[in-house]
Design a protein around this motif. Structure first.
Motif, PDB file in Angstrom:
ATOM      1  N   THR A 139     127.977  41.899 126.915  1.00  0.00           N
ATOM      2  CA  THR A 139     126.795  42.268 127.422  1.00  0.00           C
ATOM      3  C   THR A 139     127.370  42.543 128.767  1.00  0.00           C
ATOM      4  N   PHE A 140     126.314  44.356 128.523  1.00  0.00           N
ATOM      5  CA  PHE A 140     126.732  45.293 129.653  1.00  0.00           C
ATOM      6  C   PHE A 140     125.676  45.742 130.754  1.00  0.00           C
ATOM      7  N   THR A 141     125.710  46.161 131.653  1.00  0.00           N
ATOM      8  CA  THR A 141     124.492  47.374 132.355  1.00  0.00           C
ATOM      9  C   THR A 141     124.263  48.544 130.720  1.00  0.00           C
ATOM     10  N   LEU A 142     123.428  48.980 130.548  1.00  0.00           N
ATOM     11  CA  LEU A 142     122.964  49.827 129.723  1.00  0.00           C
ATOM     12  C   LEU A 142     123.846  51.351 130.084  1.00  0.00           C
ATOM     13  N   LYS A 143     124.518  51.421 131.359  1.00  0.00           N
ATOM     14  CA  LYS A 143     124.858  52.702 132.090  1.00  0.00           C
ATOM     15  C   LYS A 143     126.591  52.252 132.592  1.00  0.00           C
ATOM     16  N   GLU A 144     126.629  51.267 132.609  1.00  0.00           N
ATOM     17  CA  GLU A 144     128.441  50.984 132.389  1.00  0.00           C
ATOM     18  C   GLU A 144     128.301  51.095 130.852  1.00  0.00           C
ATOM     19  N   PHE A 145     127.375  50.688 129.761  1.00  0.00           N
ATOM     20  CA  PHE A 145     128.122  50.751 128.633  1.00  0.00           C
ATOM     21  C   PHE A 145     129.000  52.180 128.261  1.00  0.00           C
ATOM     22  N   THR A 146     126.913  53.015 128.733  1.00  0.00           N
ATOM     23  CA  THR A 146     127.808  54.389 128.426  1.00  0.00           C
ATOM     24  C   THR A 146     128.625  54.967 129.207  1.00  0.00           C
ATOM     25  N   ARG A 147     129.121  54.156 129.833  1.00  0.00           N
ATOM     26  CA  ARG A 147     130.815  55.053 131.286  1.00  0.00           C
ATOM     27  C   ARG A 147     131.917  54.508 130.096  1.00  0.00           C
ATOM     28  N   LEU A 148     131.794  53.436 130.088  1.00  0.00           N
ATOM     29  CA  LEU A 148     132.687  52.989 128.492  1.00  0.00           C
ATOM     30  C   LEU A 148     132.914  53.530 128.000  1.00  0.00           C
ATOM     31  N   VAL A 149     131.952  53.587 127.161  1.00  0.00           N
ATOM     32  CA  VAL A 149     132.071  54.572 125.768  1.00  0.00           C
ATOM     33  C   VAL A 149     132.162  56.045 126.032  1.00  0.00           C
ATOM     34  N   ARG A 150     132.500  56.604 126.601  1.00  0.00           N
ATOM     35  CA  ARG A 150     132.414  58.040 126.798  1.00  0.00           C
ATOM     36  C   ARG A 150     133.909  58.506 127.052  1.00  0.00           C
ATOM     37  N   ALA A 151     134.872  56.743 127.582  1.00  0.00           N
ATOM     38  CA  ALA A 151     136.777  56.720 127.356  1.00  0.00           C
ATOM     39  C   ALA A 151     136.408  56.106 126.251  1.00  0.00           C
ATOM     40  N   ILE A 152     135.884  56.180 125.114  1.00  0.00           N
ATOM     41  CA  ILE A 152     136.479  56.159 123.477  1.00  0.00           C
ATOM     42  C   ILE A 152     136.798  57.119 123.016  1.00  0.00           C
ATOM     43  N   ASP A 153     137.691  56.629 122.252  1.00  0.00           N
ATOM     44  CA  ASP A 153     138.289  58.212 121.507  1.00  0.00           C
ATOM     45  C   ASP A 153     137.151  57.512 120.503  1.00  0.00           C
ATOM     46  N   PRO A 154     136.725  58.682 119.216  1.00  0.00           N
ATOM     47  CA  PRO A 154     135.839  58.082 118.129  1.00  0.00           C
ATOM     48  C   PRO A 154     136.645  57.841 117.460  1.00  0.00           C
ATOM     49  N   ALA A 155     138.120  58.789 116.883  1.00  0.00           N
ATOM     50  CA  ALA A 155     138.687  58.152 115.897  1.00  0.00           C
ATOM     51  C   ALA A 155     139.671  57.177 116.266  1.00  0.00           C
ATOM     52  N   THR A 156     139.597  56.367 117.259  1.00  0.00           N
ATOM     53  CA  THR A 156     140.122  55.203 117.269  1.00  0.00           C
ATOM     54  C   THR A 156     139.092  53.508 116.373  1.00  0.00           C
ATOM     55  N   LEU A 157     137.938  54.098 115.618  1.00  0.00           N
ATOM     56  CA  LEU A 157     136.577  53.153 115.749  1.00  0.00           C
ATOM     57  C   LEU A 157     136.833  53.271 114.160  1.00  0.00           C
ATOM     58  N   PRO A 158     136.130  52.312 113.220  1.00  0.00           N
ATOM     59  CA  PRO A 158     135.598  52.394 111.406  1.00  0.00           C
ATOM     60  C   PRO A 158     135.418  54.146 111.394  1.00  0.00           C
ATOM     61  N   ASP A 159     135.519  54.538 110.617  1.00  0.00           N
ATOM     62  CA  ASP A 159     134.400  55.315 109.927  1.00  0.00           C
ATOM     63  C   ASP A 159     133.387  54.523 108.724  1.00  0.00           C
ATOM     64  N   PRO A 160     132.054  55.608 109.790  1.00  0.00           N
ATOM     65  CA  PRO A 160     131.495  54.352 109.643  1.00  0.00           C
ATOM     66  C   PRO A 160     130.621  54.589 108.480  1.00  0.00           C
ATOM     67  N   ARG A 161     130.950  55.863 107.428  1.00  0.00           N
ATOM     68  CA  ARG A 161     131.068  55.799 105.978  1.00  0.00           C
ATOM     69  C   ARG A 161     131.658  55.617 105.318  1.00  0.00           C
ATOM     70  N   GLU A 162     132.798  55.129 105.583  1.00  0.00           N
ATOM     71  CA  GLU A 162     133.873  53.922 104.336  1.00  0.00           C
ATOM     72  C   GLU A 162     133.766  52.369 104.763  1.00  0.00           C
ATOM     73  N   ASP A 163     133.518  52.244 105.835  1.00  0.00           N
ATOM     74  CA  ASP A 163     133.225  50.742 106.537  1.00  0.00           C
ATOM     75  C   ASP A 163     132.058  50.860 107.140  1.00  0.00           C
ATOM     76  N   GLY A 164     131.375  51.336 106.928  1.00  0.00           N
ATOM     77  CA  GLY A 164     129.418  50.848 107.646  1.00  0.00           C
ATOM     78  C   GLY A 164     129.390  50.888 108.993  1.00  0.00           C
ATOM     79  N   VAL A 165     128.404  51.181 109.876  1.00  0.00           N
ATOM     80  CA  VAL A 165     128.081  51.082 111.139  1.00  0.00           C
ATOM     81  C   VAL A 165     127.623  50.580 111.535  1.00  0.00           C
ATOM     82  N   VAL A 166     127.975  48.794 111.052  1.00  0.00           N
ATOM     83  CA  VAL A 166     127.802  47.528 111.594  1.00  0.00           C
ATOM     84  C   VAL A 166     129.521  47.082 111.711  1.00  0.00           C
TER      85      VAL A 166
END
Length: 216
Positions: free
Chosen positions: A126-153
């Motif tokens: 649970t986050f405020t919307l703007k809090e989550f936005t701030r945190l998401v901006r700091a996350i390197d997308p390369a560290t996340l699963p590839d949605p084409r291989e692992d799925g968006v979920v």
């Protein structure tokens, strides 16, 4: 488990194959309906057919006007962005909504506190919307699963875990920085400014969730 009638953008499949996003405000007639429908609109833009993504988007209010339509000015704001306002019905936030949600995004810190106080291990998702936005901006997308291989979920779940891990390190620059103020009863100009705030906050979130930038 499927979304309540008219509320989800994906209505079938096992719980493990879906990811529920719950937007929360006070009355569920202004901010959270705008955020819900703009999220759906953005997901459709990214994914083409949102039914293939497994993402379900809902909203509710801590003092929700059960069964009420969204405010007319909120509908105007959605029309400005080309988003669909039809079929919306207000809901009061219930335990079951929090239990089923994989990510809860609230309009304000007070809403966030109210959701967390309901229990159900909601604190880490649970986050405020703007809090989550701030945190998401700091996350390197390369560290996340590839949605084409692992799925968006799977990508969405990893994104929430990463954001929760960063929460104590990236603090808001001011108390108001994480707030989306209530436009209820305000003129359309204020509604539009709130709509712009929500739209700008959602763009990096939806991009991070899907791994796809906006096409328009």
């Amino acid at each position: 488990m499927t979304a309540p009638e008219g509320r989800g953008i994906a209505e079938s499949g096992r719980a493990a194959s879906t990811f529920r996003i719950l937007h929360v405000s006070t009355g569920n007639v202004c901010r959270s309906p705008i955020t819900e429908r703009l999220t759906r609109h953005a997901l459709s833009d990214r994914l083409g057919d949102p039914l293939t993504g497994g993402l379900i988007v809902e909203s509710a209010g801590t003092w929700g006007h059960e069964g009420a339509p969204m405010e007319a000015n909120a509908e105007v704001v959605l029309a400005d962005f080309g988003a669909d306002a039809s079929g919306f019905v207000g809901r009061e936030l219930l335990d079951e909504h929090v239990i089923r949600a994989d990510l809860v995004l609230t309009a304000t810190r007070d809403h966030r506190a109210q959701v967390i106080s309901m229990g159900h291990s909601a604190g880490l998702r649970t986050f405020t919307l703007k809090e989550f936005t701030r945190l998401v901006r700091a996350i390197d997308p390369a560290t996340l699963p590839d949605p084409r291989e692992d799925g968006v979920v799977e990508r969405a779940r990893a994104l929430v875990r990463a954001a929760a891990a960063l929460r104590g390190w990236l603090l808001a620059p001011s108390p108001d920085a994480d707030e989306v103020f209530d436009p209820y009863g305000a003129p359309i100009t204020f509604f539009r400014s709130i709509g712009d705030e929500i739209h700008q906050a959602l763009d990096p979130v939806v991009t991070a969730l899907t791994g796809v930038r906006a096409r328009s």
